[in-house]
Design a protein around this motif. Sequence first.
Motif, PDB file in Angstrom:
ATOM      1  N   UNK A 130       2.642   2.008 -12.179  1.00 34.63           N
ATOM      2  CA  UNK A 130       2.780   0.738 -12.532  1.00 34.63           C
ATOM      3  C   UNK A 130       1.908  -0.083 -11.442  1.00 34.63           C
ATOM      4  N   UNK A 131       0.895  -0.719 -11.948  1.00 36.03           N
ATOM      5  CA  UNK A 131       0.270  -1.691 -11.012  1.00 36.03           C
ATOM      6  C   UNK A 131       0.345  -3.053 -11.574  1.00 36.03           C
ATOM      7  N   UNK A 132       1.209  -3.968 -10.926  1.00 35.72           N
ATOM      8  CA  UNK A 132       1.650  -5.133 -11.594  1.00 35.72           C
ATOM      9  C   UNK A 132       0.548  -6.175 -11.277  1.00 35.72           C
ATOM     10  N   UNK A 133       0.063  -6.874 -12.321  1.00 38.70           N
ATOM     11  CA  UNK A 133      -0.654  -8.060 -12.158  1.00 38.70           C
ATOM     12  C   UNK A 133      -1.273  -8.568 -11.071  1.00 38.70           C
ATOM     13  N   UNK A 134      -2.217  -8.180 -10.621  1.00 39.66           N
ATOM     14  CA  UNK A 134      -2.779  -8.488  -9.089  1.00 39.66           C
ATOM     15  C   UNK A 134      -2.855  -7.757  -8.040  1.00 39.66           C
ATOM     16  N   UNK A 154       4.152   3.909  11.784  1.00 36.35           N
ATOM     17  CA  UNK A 154       4.435   2.562  12.364  1.00 36.35           C
ATOM     18  C   UNK A 154       5.273   1.804  10.895  1.00 36.35           C
ATOM     19  N   UNK A 155       5.272   0.628  11.244  1.00 40.06           N
ATOM     20  CA  UNK A 155       6.072  -0.013  10.284  1.00 40.06           C
ATOM     21  C   UNK A 155       5.424  -0.142   8.992  1.00 40.06           C
ATOM     22  N   UNK A 156       5.878   0.500   7.894  1.00 38.67           N
ATOM     23  CA  UNK A 156       5.352   0.538   6.601  1.00 38.67           C
ATOM     24  C   UNK A 156       4.388   1.597   6.548  1.00 38.67           C
ATOM     25  N   UNK A 157       4.167   2.556   7.422  1.00 44.49           N
ATOM     26  CA  UNK A 157       3.336   3.399   7.689  1.00 44.49           C
ATOM     27  C   UNK A 157       3.669   4.431   6.606  1.00 44.49           C
ATOM     28  N   UNK A 158       2.484   5.328   6.222  1.00 46.18           N
ATOM     29  CA  UNK A 158       2.975   6.396   5.076  1.00 46.18           C
ATOM     30  C   UNK A 158       1.508   7.428   5.494  1.00 46.18           C
ATOM     31  N   UNK A 184       0.791  -1.187   0.028  1.00 48.26           N
ATOM     32  CA  UNK A 184      -0.005  -0.115  -0.074  1.00 48.26           C
ATOM     33  C   UNK A 184       0.955   1.411   0.070  1.00 48.26           C
ATOM     34  N   UNK A 185       2.187   1.195   0.823  1.00 49.42           N
ATOM     35  CA  UNK A 185       2.698   2.205   1.049  1.00 49.42           C
ATOM     36  C   UNK A 185       3.587   2.600  -0.511  1.00 49.42           C
ATOM     37  N   UNK A 186       3.937   1.433  -1.182  1.00 51.82           N
ATOM     38  CA  UNK A 186       4.531   1.652  -2.434  1.00 51.82           C
ATOM     39  C   UNK A 186       3.576   2.204  -3.485  1.00 51.82           C
ATOM     40  N   UNK A 187       2.220   1.640  -3.672  1.00 52.25           N
ATOM     41  CA  UNK A 187       1.404   2.182  -4.350  1.00 52.25           C
ATOM     42  C   UNK A 187       1.152   3.671  -4.196  1.00 52.25           C
ATOM     43  N   UNK A 188       1.052   4.107  -3.137  1.00 56.45           N
ATOM     44  CA  UNK A 188       0.631   5.624  -2.726  1.00 56.45           C
ATOM     45  C   UNK A 188       2.144   6.452  -3.661  1.00 56.45           C
ATOM     46  N   UNK A 189       3.161   6.062  -3.156  1.00 55.21           N
ATOM     47  CA  UNK A 189       4.574   6.496  -3.567  1.00 55.21           C
ATOM     48  C   UNK A 189       4.456   6.476  -5.037  1.00 55.21           C
ATOM     49  N   UNK A 190       4.295   5.463  -5.543  1.00 56.11           N
ATOM     50  CA  UNK A 190       4.128   5.238  -7.016  1.00 56.11           C
ATOM     51  C   UNK A 190       3.323   6.151  -7.699  1.00 56.11           C
ATOM     52  N   UNK A 225       2.496  16.688   0.340  1.00 54.13           N
ATOM     53  CA  UNK A 225       3.628  16.191   0.847  1.00 54.13           C
ATOM     54  C   UNK A 225       3.611  14.712   1.127  1.00 54.13           C
ATOM     55  N   UNK A 226       4.543  13.913   1.219  1.00 52.93           N
ATOM     56  CA  UNK A 226       4.507  12.252   1.489  1.00 52.93           C
ATOM     57  C   UNK A 226       5.597  12.261   2.369  1.00 52.93           C
ATOM     58  N   UNK A 227       5.254  11.240   3.504  1.00 54.92           N
ATOM     59  CA  UNK A 227       6.342  10.667   4.251  1.00 54.92           C
ATOM     60  C   UNK A 227       6.174   9.104   4.355  1.00 54.92           C
ATOM     61  N   UNK A 228       6.986   8.337   4.179  1.00 59.28           N
ATOM     62  CA  UNK A 228       6.704   6.689   4.272  1.00 59.28           C
ATOM     63  C   UNK A 228       7.936   6.174   4.988  1.00 59.28           C
ATOM     64  N   UNK A 229       7.402   5.113   5.991  1.00 61.13           N
ATOM     65  CA  UNK A 229       8.537   4.628   6.758  1.00 61.13           C
ATOM     66  C   UNK A 229       8.717   3.260   6.077  1.00 61.13           C
ATOM     67  N   UNK A 230       9.899   3.049   5.617  1.00 64.73           N
ATOM     68  CA  UNK A 230      10.164   1.765   4.939  1.00 64.73           C
ATOM     69  C   UNK A 230      10.730   0.857   6.039  1.00 64.73           C
TER      70      UNK A 230
END
Length: 156
Positions: free
Chosen positions: A19-23, A146-150, A5-11, A108-113
């Motif tokens: 890019x939304x990859x198959x599935x 939190x872990x993987x929070x954005x 979910x974090x990656x999709x928002x960043x994307x 603005x965006x912030x994401x915890x990886x």
Amino acid sequence: HRGMDLIQVLNYVMDGVPMVYCGNELCDETKLSMFANRFHPGKFRPTPRGDAMKNTSAAKRRQEILRTMNGLRKKDPLYREGEIRFTAHDCPDTVAAFRREYADRSVWFAGNFSDHTEEVTLPDYTGELILSDGAELLPDGRIRLEEKGYILGDKK
């Protein structure tokens, strides 16, 4: 699923075509290959597209994220033509933070990886909340991720 979910928002907020990859839109956990299909699967399986897959809570959440981000990119040139400006902060090894600016507006965006909670200080990150998961704006101006929070906000 939170990390994806974090990656999709960043994307959708970064430059380029998302890019939304198959599935991914359904939170599919099937072992996939872009070189396999339902007629020639090899050791892979096709993405199940039935109602059972589409109606999981994770799939509904992901689809809402993608609908929201698609709508923002479609209606607002900031998400397509804006310029990225990374922000210096106190958690550079674990948190990505930037503004996307266009004309007189910015988001603005912030994401915890990382795999643990971080509290980050970001200068002047205020405004209307657009999307977030696992994020909390603290009274002292810090953001708890939190872990993987954005968190994605619209600077007013």
